[in-house]
Design an enzyme around this catalytic site. Sequence first.
Site, PDB file in Angstrom:
ATOM      1  N   GLY A  95      76.990  -4.710 -37.527  1.00  0.00           N
ATOM      2  CA  GLY A  95      77.836  -5.299 -36.495  1.00  0.00           C
ATOM      3  C   GLY A  95      77.747  -6.808 -36.458  1.00  0.00           C
ATOM      4  N   GLY A 100      75.641 -13.159 -32.958  1.00  0.00           N
ATOM      5  CA  GLY A 100      75.269 -13.226 -34.357  1.00  0.00           C
ATOM      6  C   GLY A 100      75.486 -11.889 -35.031  1.00  0.00           C
ATOM      7  N   VAL A 102      74.131  -8.048 -36.546  1.00  0.00           N
ATOM      8  CA  VAL A 102      73.237  -6.943 -36.198  1.00  0.00           C
ATOM      9  C   VAL A 102      72.974  -6.113 -37.454  1.00  0.00           C
ATOM     10  CG1 VAL A 102      72.856  -4.950 -34.706  1.00  0.00           C
ATOM     11  CG2 VAL A 102      74.220  -6.884 -33.878  1.00  0.00           C
ATOM     12  N   ASP A 213      79.602  -8.703 -18.473  1.00  0.00           N
ATOM     13  CA  ASP A 213      80.185  -8.514 -19.806  1.00  0.00           C
ATOM     14  C   ASP A 213      80.365  -7.032 -20.109  1.00  0.00           C
ATOM     15  OD1 ASP A 213      81.335  -9.461 -22.098  1.00  0.00           O
ATOM     16  OD2 ASP A 213      79.449  -9.757 -23.179  1.00  0.00           O
TER      17      ASP A 213
END
Length: 407
Positions: A95, A100, A102, A213
């Site tokens: 991901g 950043g 993953v 979020d």
Amino acid sequence: MSKKNNKMSCFSCMSSRPKNIEDYDEDMISRSNNSAVHARGNSSDSGSGNGRKEGFLKSKRSGESNNQNNNVARSFAFKELAIATQSFRETNLIGEGGFGSVYKGCIDSGQAIAIKQLNLEGLQGNQEFVVEVLMLSLMHHNNLVNLIGYCTHGEQRLLVYEFMPLGSLENHLFDLEPGTTPLSWKTRLKIAAGAAHGLEYLHKANPPVIYRDLKSSNILLDNDFNPKLSDFGLAKLGPVGDNTHVSTRVMGTYGYCAPEYAMTGKLTLKSDIYSFGVVLLELITGRKAYDTSKKQGEQNLVVWSNPFLKDRRKYFHLVDPMLDGQFSSRCLHHAVAVTAMCLQEQASFRPSITDIVTALDYLLLQAQHSGTHRGGSQSGKHIPPPSTEEFNVSSRNRSYDNMAITF
């Protein structure tokens, strides 16, 4: 942890840029000195301690981990994580997002992990890193992703989580590969209810936490489709005492932000409720919160759905065609009603997360008892409101008759 690039931006623009939470130090750390952060004592590496029984975790709630020692975040050496990911080999990349990349890895114990590596070119990533470590070191719940550890080696900043094998909710809702089995109605309710429990845990913390979020890409799934909220870099401590809101720069993902927050920067717990309503709408419709591939007027999911949400006779126009009619009419109507209340423009009209949990727990229980009825048929057996023992799945004293949300 989706492979899709989640573009984080100020609501007023849609440029791809790192999340900006520059004010985290004043809000997250100083305000929590008198609660959970202070309770950690002088240990800077453990990330948790017995003090979690105070502050954020002042009272035991449903889903909270009872084994505190198993939840202590450990400090990893960079070499350990490099070995775990085969030097961050591209084949292990699972991901990418605003923070950043993953990677999937495996540590010495044999446990599968997900490692989120800070983008060194990002301006705000280090601040997000601190907030996330702080949050997940202090808060533990079955519906929050578990932080195993972290790494601060030179400029490197990495977070180590439990690996969630089914990825994010968005992977199972949108752009499905041909032949992929879509999520069933019951599974969608299960995911919605679990996510609501996680959000309730945050909102009931002391002081309360505003997630800020909430979106389908931040809801991760285990092998049994149990959901866990992830990515807490934008989280804020909510208002306490006589305060009605906290003021902050507007951040989040386009399509999920509450209108009053987008216009004024005033953040409340009800801002999260709006975002949760958008996720519910995604689960019902199978459509993205914002989709540029759609024609004008249909790109924003809430705008497109408004005419249908206002007329019960049009609720069926909202339903994901991939469900192929495998749902009950009664359950759909209730789910849409909850969604519509979450999406009220006036924040004070939105329900509390506890009311939402109550409603979704009931709908899930009803779906599990009644099975699937095709085409929204109402001919299926009616399931009466559950008994106190049956409905009290979270050791809460809730009564269906006293629900603030009525159908």
